[in-house]
Design an enzyme around this catalytic site. Structure first.
Site, PDB file in Angstrom:
ATOM      1  N   ASP A  64       0.044   1.406  -4.536  1.00 38.59           N
ATOM      2  CA  ASP A  64       0.759   0.629  -3.527  1.00 38.59           C
ATOM      3  C   ASP A  64       1.865  -0.195  -4.174  1.00 38.59           C
ATOM      4  OD1 ASP A  64      -0.736   1.519  -1.361  1.00 38.59           O
ATOM      5  OD2 ASP A  64      -2.257  -0.037  -1.623  1.00 38.59           O
ATOM      6  N   TYR A  75     -10.131  -0.212 -11.225  1.00 39.52           N
ATOM      7  CA  TYR A  75      -9.231  -1.258 -10.745  1.00 39.52           C
ATOM      8  C   TYR A  75      -9.814  -2.646 -10.992  1.00 39.52           C
ATOM      9  CZ  TYR A  75      -7.205   2.538  -7.882  1.00 39.52           C
ATOM     10  OH  TYR A  75      -6.622   3.709  -7.442  1.00 39.52           O
ATOM     11  N   ASP A 111      -3.744  -6.218   2.879  1.00 38.41           N
ATOM     12  CA  ASP A 111      -3.177  -6.790   1.654  1.00 38.41           C
ATOM     13  C   ASP A 111      -2.304  -7.982   2.047  1.00 38.41           C
ATOM     14  OD1 ASP A 111      -0.639  -5.840   2.440  1.00 38.41           O
ATOM     15  OD2 ASP A 111      -0.890  -3.977   1.342  1.00 38.41           O
ATOM     16  N   ARG A 166      -7.925  -1.420  -0.581  1.00 34.31           N
ATOM     17  CA  ARG A 166      -7.622  -2.245   0.596  1.00 34.31           C
ATOM     18  C   ARG A 166      -8.677  -2.056   1.680  1.00 34.31           C
ATOM     19  NH1 ARG A 166      -3.034  -0.612   3.222  1.00 34.31           N
ATOM     20  NH2 ARG A 166      -2.836   1.310   2.016  1.00 34.31           N
TER      21      ARG A 166
END
Length: 313
Positions: free
Chosen positions: A44, A72, A86, A180
């Site tokens: 993203d 992550y 987000d 997300r």
């Protein structure tokens, strides 16, 4: 003219936040003057971290690299939900935080470990009848994306700042997992709402962001020898999780013409179930093969690499 020593390879890029994955591809294509260039798994715009970029005929490796697990580091804001899940989205709800770190750990262990069904965000690149879901939503359309199985191999709490209700997680997951969406679902389970405020991809398979180069360093590739730079991976090493078959040089013609490799063509075999095929004594990736009843069948053949070897004879 392309940069001669930077082609048919894989780059490990540390993508900064504020740029789309396509932005990075565009800059690399322009800087290194390569025609074929593609990434193996988007990040993203607000996220940073490891982006694997394939150049030249190595773009054909993209599906295999995309299948690797990802790791992550994500920071989530509890108590606030947004439409994009987000910090770039619009706030759609707020709530008071009444959960403890023990509540969070229990929730993660119960609902977000192992194989789970996950609905991708409406604001995503998922195609619905040929158009991106995000494009449809921005035009005011209602979308319905079916849940899909993803695997959370490991998820641990790094920090929970109770003063500002910010939770930082270390997540190792399968291809196709949306962090997300994980934040959205965690917020629902905790009855608080949540969205991602910082996201960094630190690893893809065995590749780590510490081995990557910045975009500034990528510019330097245009006038440095590839041996002097980290972040450049050969196609052979990019697929290090596959097995290896070493073949006699005389057998390259069989590979080129799509013929089955017999046991008399092979000098060395290790690993399974997919094999990187190389001429004995080299790491020149000429094909990817699987075992057959009568030998090994090449599923992907990299003619460019075979032709390169032929010209060196």
């Amino acid at each position: 003219m392309s940069v001669p020593h930077i082609k048919d390879c894989v780059l490990l890029i540390d993508k900064p936040s504020g740029y789309t994955s396509f932005d990075i591809i565009h800059r690399i294509r322009k800087t290194l003057k390569v025609k074929k260039c593609g990434h193996a798994g988007t990040l993203d715009k607000f996220a940073s971290g490891l982006l694997i970029v394939c150049l030249g005929w190595a773009t054909r490796l993209v599906p295999f690299v995309m299948g690797m697990d990802k790791r992550y580091i994500a920071t989530m804001q509890l108590g606030v939900a947004t439409d994009t899940h987000d910090s770039e989205g619009q706030v759609i709800s707020k709530s008071n935080i009444q959960c403890t770190v023990e509540d969070i750990q229990s929730c993660l262990q119960t609902y977000f470990t192992g194989e789970i069904m996950q609905v991708p965000p409406d604001y995503s690149a998922i195609k619905i009848n040929g158009k991106r879901s995000s494009d449809r939503v921005r035009k005011g359309e209602l979308v319905a994306i079916a849940p899909r199985p993803v695997h959370i191999h490991k998820i641990t709490v790094i920090d929970f700042d109770t003063a500002c209700s910010q939770l930082t997680l270390d997540i190792t997951c399968s291809k196709g997992t949306y962090i997300r969406a994980l934040a959205r679902d965690l917020g629902l389970r905790l009855h608080t709402g949540a969205h991602v405020i910082a996201l960094r991809r630190v690893a893809i398979g065995d590749f780590n962001v510490t081995d990557a180069i910045t975009m500034e360093q990528c510019v330097e590739l245009s006038h440095k020898n590839s041996e002097d730079m980290r972040g450049i991976i050969t196609p052979f090493r990019a697929l290090g999780h596959f097995g290896i078959i070493a073949v006699k040089r005389d057998s390259l013609i069989k590979i080129k013409h799509g013929k089955l490799l017999g046991y008399d063509d092979i000098t060395y075999v290790t690993g399974e179930p997919v094999f990187r095929v190389v001429p004995e004594g080299t790491e020149a990736l000429v094909a990817l093969a699987v075992k057959d009843e009568k030998g090994y069948r090449c599923k992907k053949v990299f003619i460019e690499e075979i032709d390169k070897i032929d010209t060196m004879k």
